[in-house]
Scaffold this motif. Sequence first.
Motif, mmCIF file in Angstrom:
data_model
loop_
_atom_site.group_PDB
_atom_site.id
_atom_site.type_symbol
_atom_site.label_atom_id
_atom_site.label_comp_id
_atom_site.label_asym_id
_atom_site.label_seq_id
_atom_site.Cartn_x
_atom_site.Cartn_y
_atom_site.Cartn_z
ATOM 1 N N GLU A 48 57.298 38.764 41.871
ATOM 2 C CA GLU A 48 56.584 39.859 41.459
ATOM 3 C C GLU A 48 56.701 40.202 40.039
ATOM 4 O O GLU A 48 57.876 40.011 39.425
ATOM 5 C CB GLU A 48 57.154 41.148 42.363
ATOM 6 N N VAL A 49 55.900 40.581 39.331
ATOM 7 C CA VAL A 49 55.992 41.085 37.752
ATOM 8 C C VAL A 49 55.351 42.224 37.570
ATOM 9 O O VAL A 49 54.411 42.749 38.485
ATOM 10 C CB VAL A 49 55.647 39.833 36.920
ATOM 11 N N SER A 50 55.541 42.931 36.294
ATOM 12 C CA SER A 50 54.754 44.084 36.241
ATOM 13 C C SER A 50 53.596 43.838 35.464
ATOM 14 O O SER A 50 53.415 42.945 34.671
ATOM 15 C CB SER A 50 55.762 45.047 35.546
ATOM 16 N N ALA A 51 52.370 44.724 35.599
ATOM 17 C CA ALA A 51 51.241 44.452 35.114
ATOM 18 C C ALA A 51 51.482 44.751 33.344
ATOM 19 O O ALA A 51 52.465 45.632 32.962
ATOM 20 C CB ALA A 51 50.315 45.601 35.237
ATOM 21 N N GLY A 52 50.624 44.301 32.467
ATOM 22 C CA GLY A 52 50.566 44.280 30.981
ATOM 23 C C GLY A 52 50.751 43.286 30.478
ATOM 24 O O GLY A 52 50.560 42.108 31.015
ATOM 25 N N VAL A 53 50.764 43.187 29.065
ATOM 26 C CA VAL A 53 50.583 41.969 28.152
ATOM 27 C C VAL A 53 51.842 41.093 28.384
ATOM 28 O O VAL A 53 53.107 41.695 28.241
ATOM 29 C CB VAL A 53 50.331 42.397 26.885
ATOM 30 N N THR A 54 51.894 39.845 28.583
ATOM 31 C CA THR A 54 52.839 39.102 29.419
ATOM 32 C C THR A 54 52.688 37.682 28.743
ATOM 33 O O THR A 54 51.485 37.184 28.644
ATOM 34 C CB THR A 54 52.756 38.762 30.803
ATOM 35 N N THR A 55 53.755 37.289 27.993
ATOM 36 C CA THR A 55 53.821 35.819 27.576
ATOM 37 C C THR A 55 54.440 35.054 28.799
ATOM 38 O O THR A 55 55.750 35.112 29.427
ATOM 39 C CB THR A 55 54.796 35.587 26.465
ATOM 40 N N LEU A 115 48.868 36.800 28.088
ATOM 41 C CA LEU A 115 47.686 37.208 28.614
ATOM 42 C C LEU A 115 48.000 38.781 29.194
ATOM 43 O O LEU A 115 49.149 39.131 29.467
ATOM 44 C CB LEU A 115 47.051 36.260 29.886
ATOM 45 N N ASP A 116 46.671 39.470 29.385
ATOM 46 C CA ASP A 116 47.173 40.971 29.985
ATOM 47 C C ASP A 116 46.847 40.925 31.314
ATOM 48 O O ASP A 116 45.809 40.652 31.823
ATOM 49 C CB ASP A 116 45.945 41.764 29.420
ATOM 50 N N LEU A 117 47.935 40.944 32.149
ATOM 51 C CA LEU A 117 47.813 40.732 33.669
ATOM 52 C C LEU A 117 47.490 42.319 34.271
ATOM 53 O O LEU A 117 48.131 43.162 33.994
ATOM 54 C CB LEU A 117 49.259 40.334 34.317
ATOM 55 N N ALA A 118 46.551 42.311 35.225
ATOM 56 C CA ALA A 118 46.248 43.774 35.739
ATOM 57 C C ALA A 118 46.841 43.742 37.002
ATOM 58 O O ALA A 118 47.193 42.841 37.574
ATOM 59 C CB ALA A 118 44.547 43.860 35.918
ATOM 60 N N PRO A 119 47.281 44.735 37.454
ATOM 61 C CA PRO A 119 47.746 44.778 39.049
ATOM 62 C C PRO A 119 47.080 44.314 40.063
ATOM 63 O O PRO A 119 45.624 44.323 39.820
ATOM 64 C CB PRO A 119 47.827 46.572 39.140
ATOM 65 N N GLY A 120 47.551 43.800 40.802
ATOM 66 C CA GLY A 120 46.796 43.242 42.276
ATOM 67 C C GLY A 120 47.562 42.112 42.617
ATOM 68 O O GLY A 120 48.852 41.603 42.087
ATOM 69 N N MET A 141 51.176 22.589 45.010
ATOM 70 C CA MET A 141 51.232 23.657 43.839
ATOM 71 C C MET A 141 50.473 25.000 43.985
ATOM 72 O O MET A 141 49.163 24.961 43.337
ATOM 73 C CB MET A 141 50.979 22.731 42.650
ATOM 74 N N VAL A 142 50.633 25.634 44.715
ATOM 75 C CA VAL A 142 50.008 27.020 44.859
ATOM 76 C C VAL A 142 51.344 28.029 45.560
ATOM 77 O O VAL A 142 51.898 27.744 46.299
ATOM 78 C CB VAL A 142 48.913 27.167 45.707
ATOM 79 N N ARG A 143 51.202 29.265 44.756
ATOM 80 C CA ARG A 143 52.322 30.110 45.208
ATOM 81 C C ARG A 143 51.784 31.419 44.962
ATOM 82 O O ARG A 143 51.004 31.750 43.851
ATOM 83 C CB ARG A 143 53.582 30.067 44.703
ATOM 84 N N PRO A 144 51.773 32.648 45.683
ATOM 85 C CA PRO A 144 51.427 33.923 45.675
ATOM 86 C C PRO A 144 52.272 34.617 44.504
ATOM 87 O O PRO A 144 53.463 34.514 44.286
ATOM 88 C CB PRO A 144 51.421 34.646 46.928
ATOM 89 N N LEU A 145 51.545 35.552 43.663
ATOM 90 C CA LEU A 145 52.389 36.406 43.011
ATOM 91 C C LEU A 145 51.650 37.938 42.905
ATOM 92 O O LEU A 145 50.689 38.012 42.922
ATOM 93 C CB LEU A 145 52.133 35.597 41.421
ATOM 94 N N THR A 146 52.613 38.997 42.836
ATOM 95 C CA THR A 146 52.154 40.313 43.176
ATOM 96 C C THR A 146 52.388 40.914 41.542
ATOM 97 O O THR A 146 53.518 40.897 41.026
ATOM 98 C CB THR A 146 52.974 40.986 44.260
ATOM 99 N N VAL A 147 51.425 41.494 41.073
ATOM 100 C CA VAL A 147 51.374 42.136 39.699
ATOM 101 C C VAL A 147 51.317 43.609 40.121
ATOM 102 O O VAL A 147 50.315 44.151 40.588
ATOM 103 C CB VAL A 147 50.325 41.522 38.852
#
Length: 281
Positions: A48-55, A115-120, A141-147
Motif C-alpha cells: 500500500e502507498v499513498s496517492a500523489g507524485v511518487t518516484t 509518476l502521479d498515482l491516483a487512488p485505486g 511477476m505480478v502483485r497487487p498494490l493499493t493506492v
Amino acid sequence: MRSLFLSMGAAAMLTAACQSKQKPVAPPPPPASMTIHAKDYSFDAPNEVSAGVTTVHLVNDGPGLHHAIFVRLDSAKTVADLLDALKKPGALPAWALFAGGPNVPEPGTASDATLDLAPGNYAIICILNMPGGVPHFMRGMVRPLTVTAAPATAAGTPKAVLPVADNMITLIDYTFALAKPITTGTHTFQVVTALGQPHEVLVVRLNAGKTGQQYVDWIQSMRGPAPGRAMGGTAAAAAGVAQLFTITFEPGDYLLICLVPDAKNGKLHFMNGMMQVVTVK
C-alpha cells in the motif's frame, strides 16, 4: 500638495507593513518514494502507498531483465481479472489502464521513474517475454498494490508536483519524438504517450561498434555478451499519462526501444519499427 505627499507616504508605509506580514510561499515538497525489488520471477514491493507524485525506485536483483508496469484496475476488477484479460489477444479492456513505471535496469543496478498515482487498486506486472517467449507475469511477476487517498494537509500546504524536465519524449505509433537532441550530461525527460496504443521507452547504451539491430537480436535470446547496457526509462503508459525519468548521458550511441506487444498483431513494437538510435556528442 503637502497633504497629498503625506497621504501617499502613509499608503506606501501601510503597503510595506502588510507585505512584511505576508508569509513566504512554501515550495512544493519533493515526490514521495517507493522501492520495488525485481528478480526472476517475482516482485518485492509495498502492499500500500499513498496517492500523489511518487518516484518509483526499481532495483533489479537479477539475473534477467525486468521492468515494473503499474496497471490501474477500475470497475472493481482484480489482478485475476487482469491476468485473464492478458491471455487474450488485442487491447486490454477499458478498466485496465497502463499507468507507467520504471523501465529495465541492468541486473545489480536500479532505475527510477516519477509518476502521479491516483487512488485505486493496481497490479504491478512485468510483460517482458524474453528469453523463451513466455511473459514474465505468467511466471509469477505480478502483485497487487493499493493506492490510498493522500492524507489531509493543512489549508494552503502545497502538494508535490512532477519535477521540471529539460527535454520531452512523445511516444507515437511507432516512433519516439524528441523535443530536442540529447546532449551529454544529466537530463530529465517528461514522457507522454500520444493517442493510440500504450508505449514505453527503454534507453540502452550501445557498446562501441554495436548496432541497435544487434541489441534487439540479442534481447530475444540473451545468448552471449550483451551488445549494450539497459539504463532505464519509463514503462508502458496509456495515452495522456505523463511521467519522468532522469539519466546521465556520456558520448556514444543509445538505442530507444519499445517492448510492448502490439494490440493489432501481437508483435513487440520494435518489430513494427519503434526503435531509434541516437548519437550523443
